[in-house]
Design a protein around this motif. Structure first.
Motif, PDB file in Angstrom:
ATOM      1  N   SER A  46       0.903  -1.081  -0.224  1.00  0.00           N
ATOM      2  CA  SER A  46       0.234  -0.162  -0.528  1.00  0.00           C
ATOM      3  C   SER A  46       0.542   1.423   0.085  1.00  0.00           C
ATOM      4  O   SER A  46       0.670   1.804  -0.799  1.00  0.00           O
ATOM      5  N   ALA A  47       1.894   1.456   0.880  1.00  0.00           N
ATOM      6  CA  ALA A  47       2.633   2.579   0.871  1.00  0.00           C
ATOM      7  C   ALA A  47       3.585   2.700  -0.275  1.00  0.00           C
ATOM      8  O   ALA A  47       3.916   3.718  -0.750  1.00  0.00           O
ATOM      9  N   ILE A  48       4.334   1.339  -0.786  1.00  0.00           N
ATOM     10  CA  ILE A  48       4.746   1.587  -2.614  1.00  0.00           C
ATOM     11  C   ILE A  48       3.750   2.051  -3.809  1.00  0.00           C
ATOM     12  O   ILE A  48       4.043   3.237  -4.397  1.00  0.00           O
ATOM     13  N   LEU A  49       2.353   1.550  -3.417  1.00  0.00           N
ATOM     14  CA  LEU A  49       1.758   2.067  -4.496  1.00  0.00           C
ATOM     15  C   LEU A  49       1.407   3.631  -4.370  1.00  0.00           C
ATOM     16  O   LEU A  49       1.528   4.455  -5.109  1.00  0.00           O
ATOM     17  N   VAL A  50       1.027   4.737  -3.029  1.00  0.00           N
ATOM     18  CA  VAL A  50       0.624   5.585  -2.760  1.00  0.00           C
ATOM     19  C   VAL A  50       1.824   5.977  -2.988  1.00  0.00           C
ATOM     20  O   VAL A  50       1.922   7.569  -3.273  1.00  0.00           O
ATOM     21  N   GLY A  51       2.721   5.654  -2.598  1.00  0.00           N
ATOM     22  CA  GLY A  51       4.532   6.388  -2.798  1.00  0.00           C
ATOM     23  C   GLY A  51       4.440   6.996  -4.426  1.00  0.00           C
ATOM     24  O   GLY A  51       4.681   7.524  -5.022  1.00  0.00           O
ATOM     25  N   ILE A  52       4.098   5.591  -5.364  1.00  0.00           N
ATOM     26  CA  ILE A  52       3.777   6.325  -6.587  1.00  0.00           C
ATOM     27  C   ILE A  52       3.138   6.995  -7.195  1.00  0.00           C
ATOM     28  O   ILE A  52       3.513   8.016  -8.354  1.00  0.00           O
ATOM     29  N   LEU A  53       2.151   6.797  -7.170  1.00  0.00           N
ATOM     30  CA  LEU A  53       0.859   7.952  -6.970  1.00  0.00           C
ATOM     31  C   LEU A  53       1.627   9.110  -6.796  1.00  0.00           C
ATOM     32  O   LEU A  53       1.505  10.252  -7.350  1.00  0.00           O
ATOM     33  N   SER A  54       1.556   9.077  -5.807  1.00  0.00           N
ATOM     34  CA  SER A  54       2.387  10.715  -5.038  1.00  0.00           C
ATOM     35  C   SER A  54       2.673  11.280  -6.253  1.00  0.00           C
ATOM     36  O   SER A  54       3.480  13.006  -6.735  1.00  0.00           O
ATOM     37  N   THR A  55       3.842  10.532  -6.280  1.00  0.00           N
ATOM     38  CA  THR A  55       5.431  10.413  -7.667  1.00  0.00           C
ATOM     39  C   THR A  55       4.826  11.036  -8.960  1.00  0.00           C
ATOM     40  O   THR A  55       5.293  11.798  -9.175  1.00  0.00           O
ATOM     41  N   ILE A  56       4.164  10.073  -9.045  1.00  0.00           N
ATOM     42  CA  ILE A  56       3.399  10.325 -10.667  1.00  0.00           C
ATOM     43  C   ILE A  56       2.909  11.427 -11.132  1.00  0.00           C
ATOM     44  O   ILE A  56       3.449  12.999 -11.648  1.00  0.00           O
ATOM     45  N   ILE A  57       1.836  12.050  -9.379  1.00  0.00           N
ATOM     46  CA  ILE A  57       0.607  13.364  -9.537  1.00  0.00           C
ATOM     47  C   ILE A  57       1.588  15.298  -9.270  1.00  0.00           C
ATOM     48  O   ILE A  57       2.501  15.462  -9.894  1.00  0.00           O
ATOM     49  N   THR A  58       2.518  14.401  -8.952  1.00  0.00           N
ATOM     50  CA  THR A  58       3.255  15.685  -8.108  1.00  0.00           C
ATOM     51  C   THR A  58       4.826  15.555  -8.544  1.00  0.00           C
ATOM     52  O   THR A  58       4.576  17.254  -9.063  1.00  0.00           O
ATOM     53  N   ILE A  59       5.850  15.307  -9.092  1.00  0.00           N
ATOM     54  CA  ILE A  59       6.415  15.553 -10.513  1.00  0.00           C
ATOM     55  C   ILE A  59       5.428  16.131 -12.282  1.00  0.00           C
ATOM     56  O   ILE A  59       6.622  16.936 -12.156  1.00  0.00           O
ATOM     57  N   TYR A  60       4.219  14.886 -12.969  1.00  0.00           N
ATOM     58  CA  TYR A  60       4.019  15.384 -13.632  1.00  0.00           C
ATOM     59  C   TYR A  60       3.052  17.201 -13.525  1.00  0.00           C
ATOM     60  O   TYR A  60       3.886  17.917 -14.513  1.00  0.00           O
ATOM     61  N   LEU A  61       3.195  17.231 -12.103  1.00  0.00           N
ATOM     62  CA  LEU A  61       2.315  18.452 -12.600  1.00  0.00           C
ATOM     63  C   LEU A  61       3.306  19.581 -12.003  1.00  0.00           C
ATOM     64  O   LEU A  61       3.493  20.583 -12.766  1.00  0.00           O
ATOM     65  N   VAL A  62       4.429  19.178 -11.553  1.00  0.00           N
ATOM     66  CA  VAL A  62       5.359  20.556 -11.112  1.00  0.00           C
ATOM     67  C   VAL A  62       6.540  20.365 -12.812  1.00  0.00           C
ATOM     68  O   VAL A  62       6.800  21.935 -12.637  1.00  0.00           O
ATOM     69  N   GLY A  63       7.152  19.365 -12.895  1.00  0.00           N
ATOM     70  CA  GLY A  63       7.985  19.296 -13.854  1.00  0.00           C
ATOM     71  C   GLY A  63       7.089  19.518 -15.612  1.00  0.00           C
ATOM     72  O   GLY A  63       8.226  19.591 -16.627  1.00  0.00           O
ATOM     73  N   GLY A  64       6.065  18.821 -15.526  1.00  0.00           N
ATOM     74  CA  GLY A  64       4.932  19.024 -17.138  1.00  0.00           C
ATOM     75  C   GLY A  64       5.516  17.709 -17.445  1.00  0.00           C
ATOM     76  O   GLY A  64       6.543  16.260 -17.054  1.00  0.00           O
ATOM     77  N   PHE A  65       4.938  17.661 -18.107  1.00  0.00           N
ATOM     78  CA  PHE A  65       4.516  15.595 -19.227  1.00  0.00           C
ATOM     79  C   PHE A  65       5.430  16.041 -20.338  1.00  0.00           C
ATOM     80  O   PHE A  65       5.722  16.630 -21.398  1.00  0.00           O
TER      81      PHE A  65
END
Length: 373
Positions: free
Chosen positions: A168-187
Motif C-alpha cells: 500500500s505504501a509503495i502504491l501510494v508513493g508511486i502515485l504521489s510521485t507521478i502526480i507531483t512530478i508531472y504537475l511540477v515538471g510537466g509531461f
C-alpha cells in the motif's frame, strides 16, 4: 495518464472506511469560563483537581455550560492545565443509547484547542509558496493536497482493511510521485525519468526495510501511539506498518534527488545535444555525488530532530544497551534505509534520464505554458 487515473478511481471505489459500531458523538469546542481548585484527600499530594466550568460553543449542546473535573497529576505528558479563557476540545460520551437531554451525555476535556495555530501557519506557508513560486507554487500546493489525500483516503483505508501495508505504501508513493512530478515538471522525458528513478528506489527502500526489520527483530512498537493502535486493532501487521512508515518517510528525499539529477541531465543535453548516453550518465553521476551528501544528511537530521529526547537519554544509559533498544534501533535503521535508497536513486535516475532524454526528441508539454488567471 488516463489509465492511471481510471485505476485510482476504481481502487478508491472498492475501499470502504472502517465504521465504528458504537454510538459516537463528534467532539465539540468549549470555552473555559471559570476554574476552581478542590483539595484531594487520600491521593498523592502532587495531584490537583480543577473544577472547570466550560461553555460549549458548537454542536447540539451549543450554549450550555457543564462543570467538568480536570485532574492534574504532576505528569506533564498527560496533564492539561487550564486557565479562564482557554478554548478546549470536549469529548462527548453517551451514557445510554437514547440521548434525550444533555444529562444523558458525559463530557470530558480531551485537549486544548490548537487547530487555529495550525491554520495560521498553513496560510502563512501557502502565501509564501505562492509569492515565491508563482505557477510552481500553485502546482506544489496541488501536489501536497494530492499526497495528503492519498495517505488519508488510500493508504489508511487499505491498511485498516487488511491490505499489505508495504504494498500500500509503495502504491501510494508511486502515485504521489507521478502526480507531483508531472504537475511540477510537466509531461516530458525529464519528469518521466525522475518518476522511474524514484519508483525503483522506493521499491528498493521497501525491500531494505523488510530485511532490516527481519534481521534486527524490530517489533513495530517504537512509540506510545503504536500501543494505542494495537489496543484498538490488534489484527494489524505492525512490522508492516513500520516498513510502510520507512517508505513514506524516504519518499520526499527520493523525489528531490531524482528531479535534481533528471533536470541537470536535461539541461546538459539542451546545451550540448551531441553528448551520447554514456556522457550524459557521467554528468548526472557527477551532480549526484554532490547531492547525496546533503540529501542523506537531511534525512539523518530529520530522524535525529524527531528523536532528540532519545539522543539525550543516551547520556544516562550504557551505550551498548542504548543502541540495542527497540526504539533506538528502529530510528537508526529507518534513517539508514532512506539514505541507502537515496544512494541507489542516483545511478538509477542518471541512467534512465540519460537514455530517455537522449532518445526522446519529441516536443515537451509543460504546465508552465498554461496561463493561470
Amino acid at each position: 495518464m488516463k489509465t492511471i487515473l481510471t485505476f485510482i478511481f476504481i481502487l478508491i471505489g472498492f475501499i470502504l472506511p472502517v465504521q465504528a459500531e458504537d454510538i459516537q458523538l463528534p467532539s465539540e469546542t468549549g470555552l473555559v469560563t471559570e476554574v476552581n481548585y478542590e483539595d484531594i484527600q487520600n491521593l498523592n499530594q502532587e495531584t490537583v483537581k480543577q473544577e472547570v466550568t466550560v461553555k460549549i460553543l458548537t454542536g447540539r449542546f451549543k450554549g450550555t455550560e457543564r462543570i467538568i473535573d480536570n485532574m492534574l497529576t504532576g505528569n506533564p505528558a498527560y496533564d492539561i492545565p487550564l486557565s479562564k479563557g482557554d478554548k478546549v476540545v470536549i469529548h462527548a460520551e453517551p451514557v445510554s443509547e437514547i440521548i434525550a437531554t444533555d444529562k444523558d451525555v458525559d463530557f470530558f476535556i480531551a485537549d486544548i484547542k490548537r487547530d487555529n495555530q495550525i491554520w495560521i501557519y498553513t496560510l502563512f506557508f501557502s502565501v509564501l509558496l505562492l509569492a515565491i513560486g508563482r505557477k510552481k507554487g500553485v502546482t506544489s500546493i496541488i501536489s501536497i493536497i494530492a499526497t495528503v489525500g492519498l495517505i488519508f483516503y488510500l493508504l489508511m483505508p487499505l491498511t485498516l482493511n487488511g491490505f499489505c501495508p508495504i504494498a500500500s505504501a509503495i502504491l501510494v508513493g508511486i502515485l504521489s510521485t507521478i502526480i507531483t512530478i508531472y504537475l511540477v515538471g510537466g509531461f516530458n522525458s525529464k519528469s518521466t525519468s525522475a518518476i522511474v528513478g524514484t519508483s525503483i528506489s522506493l521499491i528498493f527502500a521497501g525491500l531494505l526495510s523488510i530485511v532490516a526489520i527481519y534481521f534486527a527483530h524490530l517489533t513495530g512498537f517504537a512509540g506510545e501511539e503504536n500501543m494505542f493502535l494495537y489496543s484498538a486493532r490488534p489484527d494489524l501487521s505492525f512490522t508492516g506498518i513500520l516498513s510502510a512508515s520507512m517508505i513514506i518517510a524516504a519518499l520526499g528525499a527520493l523525489m528531490d534527488t531524482a528531479v535534481s539529477i533528471a533536470s541537470t541531465i536535461n539541461e546538459i543535453h539542451e546545451t550540448d545535444n551531441t553528448l551520447d548516453v554514456k556522457e550524459l550518465f557521467k554528468s548526472g553521476m557527477n551532480v549526484g555525488r554532490d547531492i547525496i551528501g546533503t540529501m542523506s544528511n537531511t534525512l539523518i537530521l530529520v530522524y535525529l530532530g524527531s528523536s532528540l529526547p532519545l539522543v539525550l537519554l543516551s547520556n544516562n544509559i550504557d551505550l551498548n544497551k542504548f543502541f540495542n533498544l527497540n526504539q533506538v534501533a528502529t530510528e537508526i535503521l529507518s534513517a539508514l534505509t532512506g539514505s541507502i535508497a537515496i544512494l541507489a536513486c542516483v545511478p538509477i535516475t542518471a541512467i534512465v534520464a540519460a537514455y530517455l532524454i537522449k532518445r526522446n526528441k519529441k516536443p515537451d508539454f509543460n504546465l508552465e505554458n498554461i496561463d493561470i488567471q
